[in-house]
Design a protein around this motif. Structure first.
Motif, mmCIF file in Angstrom:
data_model
loop_
_atom_site.group_PDB
_atom_site.id
_atom_site.type_symbol
_atom_site.label_atom_id
_atom_site.label_comp_id
_atom_site.label_asym_id
_atom_site.label_seq_id
_atom_site.Cartn_x
_atom_site.Cartn_y
_atom_site.Cartn_z
ATOM 1 N N GLU A 31 0.771 -1.238 -0.049
ATOM 2 C CA GLU A 31 -0.060 0.036 0.067
ATOM 3 C C GLU A 31 0.972 1.267 -0.013
ATOM 4 O O GLU A 31 1.862 1.221 -0.407
ATOM 5 N N ASP A 32 0.468 2.300 0.620
ATOM 6 C CA ASP A 32 1.381 3.563 0.605
ATOM 7 C C ASP A 32 2.667 3.349 1.115
ATOM 8 O O ASP A 32 2.899 2.719 2.030
ATOM 9 N N ALA A 33 3.451 4.242 0.259
ATOM 10 C CA ALA A 33 4.988 4.081 0.632
ATOM 11 C C ALA A 33 5.250 4.972 2.060
ATOM 12 O O ALA A 33 4.583 5.955 2.158
ATOM 13 N N VAL A 34 5.961 4.367 2.902
ATOM 14 C CA VAL A 34 6.449 4.997 4.106
ATOM 15 C C VAL A 34 7.784 4.523 4.524
ATOM 16 O O VAL A 34 8.522 3.741 3.732
ATOM 17 N N ASP A 35 8.389 5.061 5.678
ATOM 18 C CA ASP A 35 9.515 4.500 5.982
ATOM 19 C C ASP A 35 9.407 3.873 7.326
ATOM 20 O O ASP A 35 8.527 4.108 8.033
ATOM 21 N N VAL A 36 10.352 3.150 7.687
ATOM 22 C CA VAL A 36 9.950 2.051 8.862
ATOM 23 C C VAL A 36 11.347 1.865 9.456
ATOM 24 O O VAL A 36 12.325 1.631 8.900
ATOM 25 N N ARG A 37 11.175 2.041 10.622
ATOM 26 C CA ARG A 37 12.197 2.041 11.591
ATOM 27 C C ARG A 37 12.255 0.749 12.710
ATOM 28 O O ARG A 37 11.157 0.560 13.149
ATOM 29 N N LEU A 38 13.304 -0.107 12.278
ATOM 30 C CA LEU A 38 13.232 -1.253 13.311
ATOM 31 C C LEU A 38 14.386 -1.023 14.493
ATOM 32 O O LEU A 38 15.561 -0.493 14.302
ATOM 33 N N VAL A 39 13.864 -1.061 15.693
ATOM 34 C CA VAL A 39 15.033 -0.795 16.641
ATOM 35 C C VAL A 39 14.830 -2.096 17.746
ATOM 36 O O VAL A 39 13.589 -2.261 18.149
ATOM 37 N N ASP A 40 15.796 -2.486 18.371
ATOM 38 C CA ASP A 40 15.961 -3.470 19.166
ATOM 39 C C ASP A 40 14.799 -4.594 19.022
ATOM 40 O O ASP A 40 14.125 -5.185 20.084
ATOM 41 N N GLY A 41 14.806 -5.198 17.558
ATOM 42 C CA GLY A 41 13.937 -6.140 17.384
ATOM 43 C C GLY A 41 12.566 -5.931 17.040
ATOM 44 O O GLY A 41 11.735 -6.660 16.991
ATOM 45 N N ARG A 42 12.366 -4.530 17.341
ATOM 46 C CA ARG A 42 10.740 -4.330 17.066
ATOM 47 C C ARG A 42 10.450 -3.209 16.088
ATOM 48 O O ARG A 42 11.477 -2.694 15.734
ATOM 49 N N ALA A 51 9.814 0.232 15.610
ATOM 50 C CA ALA A 51 9.739 1.470 16.320
ATOM 51 C C ALA A 51 8.998 2.497 15.760
ATOM 52 O O ALA A 51 8.297 3.019 16.570
ATOM 53 N N GLU A 52 8.985 2.709 14.425
ATOM 54 C CA GLU A 52 8.318 3.855 13.838
ATOM 55 C C GLU A 52 7.696 3.333 12.519
ATOM 56 O O GLU A 52 8.399 2.649 11.836
ATOM 57 N N LEU A 53 6.542 4.051 12.106
ATOM 58 C CA LEU A 53 6.348 3.866 10.721
ATOM 59 C C LEU A 53 5.649 5.355 10.301
ATOM 60 O O LEU A 53 4.914 5.625 10.942
ATOM 61 N N GLY A 54 6.014 5.671 9.262
ATOM 62 C CA GLY A 54 5.745 7.225 8.974
ATOM 63 C C GLY A 54 6.381 7.738 7.726
ATOM 64 O O GLY A 54 7.513 7.304 7.412
ATOM 65 N N ARG A 55 6.110 8.874 7.322
ATOM 66 C CA ARG A 55 6.744 9.357 5.974
ATOM 67 C C ARG A 55 7.990 10.390 6.679
ATOM 68 O O ARG A 55 8.000 10.677 7.581
ATOM 69 N N ASP A 56 9.060 10.311 5.659
ATOM 70 C CA ASP A 56 10.282 11.150 5.760
ATOM 71 C C ASP A 56 10.594 11.054 7.278
ATOM 72 O O ASP A 56 11.143 11.913 8.093
ATOM 73 N N LEU A 57 10.912 9.814 7.669
ATOM 74 C CA LEU A 57 11.807 9.686 9.062
ATOM 75 C C LEU A 57 13.074 10.199 9.147
ATOM 76 O O LEU A 57 13.598 10.053 8.042
ATOM 77 N N PRO A 58 13.482 10.719 10.027
ATOM 78 C CA PRO A 58 14.953 11.273 10.132
ATOM 79 C C PRO A 58 15.705 9.932 10.308
ATOM 80 O O PRO A 58 15.499 9.110 10.994
ATOM 81 N N SER A 100 20.251 5.526 12.407
ATOM 82 C CA SER A 100 20.129 4.011 11.990
ATOM 83 C C SER A 100 20.742 3.853 10.353
ATOM 84 O O SER A 100 21.188 4.823 9.792
ATOM 85 N N ARG A 101 21.046 2.517 10.348
ATOM 86 C CA ARG A 101 21.462 1.972 8.916
ATOM 87 C C ARG A 101 20.338 2.139 7.955
ATOM 88 O O ARG A 101 19.220 1.911 8.484
ATOM 89 N N VAL A 102 20.702 2.666 7.126
ATOM 90 C CA VAL A 102 19.324 2.729 5.949
ATOM 91 C C VAL A 102 19.440 1.711 4.719
ATOM 92 O O VAL A 102 20.517 1.608 4.163
ATOM 93 N N LEU A 103 18.113 1.418 4.539
ATOM 94 C CA LEU A 103 18.013 0.487 3.373
ATOM 95 C C LEU A 103 16.895 1.088 2.320
ATOM 96 O O LEU A 103 16.158 1.396 2.917
ATOM 97 N N ASP A 104 17.505 1.296 1.355
ATOM 98 C CA ASP A 104 16.433 2.151 0.216
ATOM 99 C C ASP A 104 15.392 1.002 -0.025
ATOM 100 O O ASP A 104 15.945 0.188 -0.850
ATOM 101 N N GLY A 105 14.425 1.116 0.056
ATOM 102 C CA GLY A 105 13.376 -0.037 -0.370
ATOM 103 C C GLY A 105 12.832 0.428 -1.627
ATOM 104 O O GLY A 105 12.154 -0.710 -2.307
ATOM 105 N N ALA A 106 12.999 1.318 -2.309
ATOM 106 C CA ALA A 106 12.821 1.665 -3.761
ATOM 107 C C ALA A 106 11.289 1.235 -4.051
ATOM 108 O O ALA A 106 10.812 0.647 -4.933
ATOM 109 N N SER A 107 10.488 1.596 -3.171
ATOM 110 C CA SER A 107 8.766 1.392 -3.141
ATOM 111 C C SER A 107 8.743 0.026 -3.209
ATOM 112 O O SER A 107 7.665 -0.496 -3.791
ATOM 113 N N GLY A 108 9.553 -0.897 -2.558
ATOM 114 C CA GLY A 108 9.074 -2.486 -2.488
ATOM 115 C C GLY A 108 8.122 -2.605 -1.740
ATOM 116 O O GLY A 108 7.858 -1.647 -0.705
#
Lengths: 442, 390, 212
Positions: free
Chosen positions: A14-25, A27-34, A38-46
């Motif tokens: 569905e809609d593209a967002v950024d997702v942050r994974l912290v300590d195995g969980r 942690a955040e789902l949202g647009r344009d997260l700082p 974090s290490r970044v993985l470009d999802g390329a709209s996958g």
């Protein structure tokens, strides 16, 4: 543990967002997260899905380490997008004691590529005579909830009834390999026009359907839940639809190969197409797809069944049945169900993650599987490039075995990355070679 | 001599296998064998050229035929070519004072028998030797129960020996097809499990033609254990190709599920079919198919006596046949059950004929597979399929 | 030779060949670029001459068996026998001898369909067997025929009759009776057409790539 930021991913397609994974969980789902640290993985709209869960995997260890080990099998699983697999009990020795299931569970934890949930045998030695110590296996460190004599049918109706009743005490489930043995003596392939021409002994649909009908009635009678492995016929789908309409607690799985392949492949006599239950007709395939689409079939399970070369490079009759499937499962589901518009990505997540986790009761406990993509849930996720396609090459498989029926076939979508509790097991479609980090399912 | 015609264009491989393979996959199956068509100056090419028009560039769209694994590997033209060639070979053999032809000198034929069959092996051996081929008898006892590694290992050994053809008898259906993937030479199926026995069907058709002058339009009744009979499968396919009308008669338990899709009629009533039969072919019924249920499953019929009463060919039934009708039996016979001694003795002459015909037909097959630069008959096994429902 | 059509004007009533070729065999057209070296009555005359020579050299056809090499050799053998009968009332048995299985060039082509082999009832033992073929070229066909004949029995002697000898022998073989010597280059082709098979009588000399 470091944090990961998955940029520009589409949860459930569905809609593209950024997702942050912290300590195995998550942690955040949202647009344009700082980015932060974090290490970044470009999802390329996958497409981002919850980590896939397989209810039906043969890891062959202990006993046939030449065909597969927990290490190699779980590598294949991670590459296929799985974060948990159920390891079937027909090993040597059979997983019919707490000792064996704990061994398999530990091997999985040590390998670290995905969670391994051992399946316990219903009967001692899969002999179909004496019930194994199901409760002890349930109480062991492996926390077994699924019991199956898979490879063989629990054909004795009395024994099946007792097993169905007995596992209620620990919320277990019997996963039945539905095959009436007297109707399948020497059976080699689906009984029909093709088998008649090829002179191969038939495996009639009724041998599956009769057992499913009986077991549904038994489960209803004793108020148990029942799981049916690898349904393969249109009649089985009808029976399950009927059982569910009665409100009975029956769940079923279908394999990717039964969603795609048909029995006329046997005309090559190439045993790579020999599998149990056998490949069926196009009408059966269509019924299975319809059943998976409308929810009659709860989930897709691979029945990943690796075999050593000498067991497959043989005459059809002498060859062992089974196909590998962990790395190809998602691609086949996309080809047969998503591409034609019969399943949404959200439904794929249901059929390949939430439902199997629920059936195996992996969605409970300290590090659950099959949970939704939501803040606070375990960071078991898989990133899929839906636009990519790849050609199956058995030599490239992470499995120790080469018996994929999809060799040479081009499958849509590609697993780019898999995260197990926030730790990448696969990046850039390749295994991340690290010593295991997680505690496993403690 | 006529000017060159285009090489044989052949129906797509898919239509040649019993239930159809993937035409696309089959078409690309063996790049190595797609040899350029030689100018068709010989009569063999002309004889096989009628199946369709060749490609404009003169190349054969089909990979060259290589194996005889199923009677379905033979088109009408190819089957007719085999029978015609066998007829000429029989004539030459009869006329010649020396029973040996130099045709296959230097070729090696391996008889690879995983299952005992002295009759078939001897027949192939004689056929190969009459054409001056070197013959190696390779019997691999007990291998039917062992793992297939044996078959592949054996295949590689044969490959190292440089065999030009492998004649394979095996107790598993499809073993010759497996073998065909592992060896470069031609594979001839000499009977595989309950699948096929194409040279038996060829010799049966040859015998019919000899006795009745034709095969096309004949009403052929095949009686007995169709379910387990490789002879029945090959005969149904070949006789259909040659234009005969086949009726299968058996207890329903000895007919395969799916028989309705075969190019044959089915009846449970022998007496109803006999008066209109030109040929009756009695299949062997194995005694282990009856009696109490056991390890091997449930019985197919209650007793030999009941089988004989309903499906045996006794004197009374034989009298219901038209005068010119021929009774055939692939042998060995179970006297008293499937055929009464009196009828069996009447049949014996056909059986003797069939032995001689078997050699001629197998000579023809070996000649047409090995006698030239490229085989004139047969098929390549299709590649593993590449299709599902979609 | 001219290419103008000629009407048959035989000295003796010619053996009437079938007016039309057998079904399935349309009259063979001349290959493009080929020209007729012999045709119509020329061929009849040549056959007659060979028949006369045969009668002369074999004492009236005594003990002779004419074995034609299919397809046109067989036809020629029958014609020769008919002419020998017409000239002197000789009864000469004819047969056909397929040499396919004895060829040394089998592996250069696809397996060929076999042509009929037919031995006259008297057999060949002790007889004078005359092999008959349409064109003598490399000699390999005749060599194969000698092998084939040896498997059929033991003739007293074997001779060879051909309608056309085009040269280029590859084996030490020569014909005892030659209808016409036609010098050719290796690249050329020679086609013999016979009424019974092709719908007309002719010997055609053509461009490369069409020889048998």
């Amino acid at each position: 543990m470091s944090a990961w930021l998955l940029r520009d991913v589409r949860p459930y397609g569905e809609d593209a967002v950024d997702v942050r994974l912290v300590d195995g969980r998550i942690a955040e789902l949202g647009r344009d997260l700082p980015t932060g640290d974090s290490r970044v993985l470009d999802g390329a709209s996958g497409v981002l899905l919850p980590g896939l869960v397989d209810l039906h995997t043969h890891l062959r260890e202990p006993g046939r380490e030449d065909a597969e080990t927990v290490e190699t099998g779980t590598r294949a699983a991670a590459l296929g997008g799985f974060t948990a697999v159920h390891a079937m009990a027909n090993t040597d020795p059979v997983a019919d004691t707490a000792g064996v299931v704990e061994q398999v569970w530990r091997l999985g934890r040590d390998a670290g590529h995905c969670d391994v949930a051992p399946v316990g045998a219903v009967t001692i030695g899969l002999a179909g005579e004496t019930m194994a110590e199901l409760g002890t296996m349930a109480d062991s460190a492996a926390r077994v909830r699924v019991f199956s004599d898979d490879g063989r049918c629990v054909s004795d109706a009395g024994l099946m009834r007792r097993a169905l009743e007995y596992v209620k005490a620990f919320d277990g489930v019997v996963a039945q390999h539905a095959q009436e043995p007297r109707l399948t003596v020497g059976a080699q392939m689906n009984e029909g026009v093709v088998s008649s021409m090829l002179g191969l002994t038939g495996w009639p649909a009724v041998a599956e359907e009769a057992v499913i009908a009986r077991d549904c009635l038994l489960a209803a009678h004793v108020g148990s839940r029942l799981h049916v492995c690898h349904v393969s016929t249109a009649g089985s789908v009808e029976l399950v639809r009927w059982a569910k309409s009665k409100g009975w607690d029956v769940t079923v799985e279908v394999t990717p190969h039964h969603l795609l392949l048909t029995d006329d492949l046997a005309t090559t006599y190439d045993p790579v197409f020999k599998v149990n239950p056998p490949l069926r007709t196009a009408a059966d395939v269509e019924a299975l797809r319809a059943g998976l689409a409308d929810g009659t079939i709860d989930c897709v399970a691979t029945d990943h069944a690796p075999h050593a070369l000498e067991d497959k490079e043989a005459e059809w009759g002498a060859a062992l049945p089974g196909m590998t499937g962990l790395e190809t499962a998602l691609g086949v589901v996309v080809e047969t169900m998503v591409a034609p518009g019969r399943l949404t990505w959200r439904q794929v997540a249901q059929r390949l993650s939430a439902a199997p986790a629920r059936i195996g009761r992996l969605d409970e406990g300290p590090s659950p599987q099959g949970r939704p993509l939501a803040v606070g849930e375990p960071a078991n996720v898989v990133l899929v490039d839906p636009a990519a396609s790849w050609t199956v090459d058995p030599r490239q498989s992470a499995s120790r075995s080469r018996n994929t029926p999809f060799a040479g076939r081009t499958l849509p979508s590609r697993v780019v990355a898999t995260f197990l509790r926030g730790r990448p097991t696969v990046l850039d479609s390749a295994i991340v070679e690290t010593a295991h980090a997680g505690p496993g399912r403690a | 001599m006529r000017t060159a015609t285009r090489g044989p264009a052949t129906p797509p491989a898919a239509t040649r296998s019993p239930s159809g393979g993937d035409p696309a996959a089959a078409g690309t199956a063996t790049p190595g064998t797609a040899a350029p068509d030689t100018p068709a100056q010989d009569t063999a090419t002309r004889d096989t050229a009628s199946a369709g028009a060749g490609n404009a560039d003169g190349t054969d769209p089909r990979p060259m035929g290589r194996h005889l694994l199923s009677a379905a590997d033979l088109s009408l033209d190819e089957a007719t070519l085999v029978l015609d060639t066998a007829e000429e070979l029989a004539r030459v053999s009869q006329a010649a004072t020396v029973k040996k032809l130099p045709t296959l000198r230097g070729r090696t034929v391996v008889n690879l028998f995983f299952e005992d069959s002295t009759r078939t092996r001897t027949s192939f051996e004689l056929a190969a030797k009459r054409l001056s081929a070197d013959v190696i008898n390779f019997s691999a006892k007990g291998s039917s129960v062992s793992k297939g590694e044996t078959l592949k290992d054996t295949a590689l050994t044969l490959e190292a020996m440089g065999s030009d053809a492998v004649v394979c008898r095996h107790s598993w259906s499809g073993a010759p097809a497996n073998l065909a993937r592992w060896v470069r030479g031609s594979v001839v199926n000499a009977g595989d499990g309950t699948h096929e026995h194409p040279t038996q069907a060829l010799l049966d058709a040859y015998t019919m033609r000899q006795r009745l002058g034709r095969v096309e339009g004949l009403k052929v009744t095949i009686v007995g254990d169709v379910l387990h009979s490789r002879v029945a499968r090959s005969n149904v396919l070949l006789l259909h190709t040659l234009g005969a009308d086949v009726t299968l008669v058996a207890p329903p338990t000895l007919l395969p599920v799916g028989v309705g899709a075969w190019p044959a009629a089915v009846s449970y009533d022998l007496d109803a079919v006999l008066p209109t039969s030109d040929v009756v072919m009695m299949l062997r019924v194995q005694r282990e198919r009856m009696g109490p249920a056991g390890e091997r499953g449930t019985a197919y019929f209650p007793s030999a006596r009941e089988y004989a009463r309903r499906y045996g060919l006794d004197v009374r039934r034989a009298q219901a046949l038209p005068d010119r009708a021929v009774v055939m039996h692939p042998g060995p016979m179970v006297r008293g059950m499937e055929i009464s001694p009196e009828v069996a003795d009447g049949v014996r002459s056909t059986i003797q004929e069939q032995v001689a015909n078997g050699v001629s037909v197998r000579m023809a097959v070996l000649y047409l597979l090995l006698g030239g630069a490229q085989p004139a008959i047969g098929s390549v096994p299709s590649e593993p399929g590449r299709r599902g429902l979609s | 030779m001219t290419a103008t059509p000629s009407t048959p004007s035989p000295v003796l009533p010619a053996t009437p060949p079938p007016a039309t070729p057998p079904p399935g065999r349309p009259p063979t057209p001349a290959a493009p670029g080929s020209r007729a070296v012999l045709q119509g009555s020329d061929v009849l005359r040549v056959v007659d001459r060979i028949a006369h020579e045969l009668l002369e050299k074999t004492g009236g056809g005594q003990d002779v068996v004419l074995m034609g090499i299919p397809t046109r050799g067989t036809t020629l053998a029958r014609r020769l026998a008919a002419r020998m009968a017409a000239f002197e009332g000789a009864t000469v048995p004819t047969g056909s001898l397929d040499v396919t299985l004895y060829r040394d060039d089998l592996r250069l082509k696809r397996p060929r369909a076999l042509e009929p082999t037919a031995v006259p009832s008297g057999g060949v033992d002790g007889r004078l067997v005359v092999l008959v073929d349409d064109v003598l070229f490399s000699g390999r066909t005749v060599r194969a025929a000698l092998d084939a004949l040896a498997d059929l029995g033991r003739p007293r002697a074997v001779q060879l009759a051909v309608l056309v000898d085009r040269g280029h022998r590859e084996l030490p073989i020569r014909a005892d009776y030659v209808g016409k010597n036609i010098p050719t280059s290796l690249g050329e082709s020679v086609h013999v057409l016979l009424q019974e098979v092709d719908g007309r009588d002719a010997v055609l000399l053509g461009a490369a790539g069409e020889q048998r």
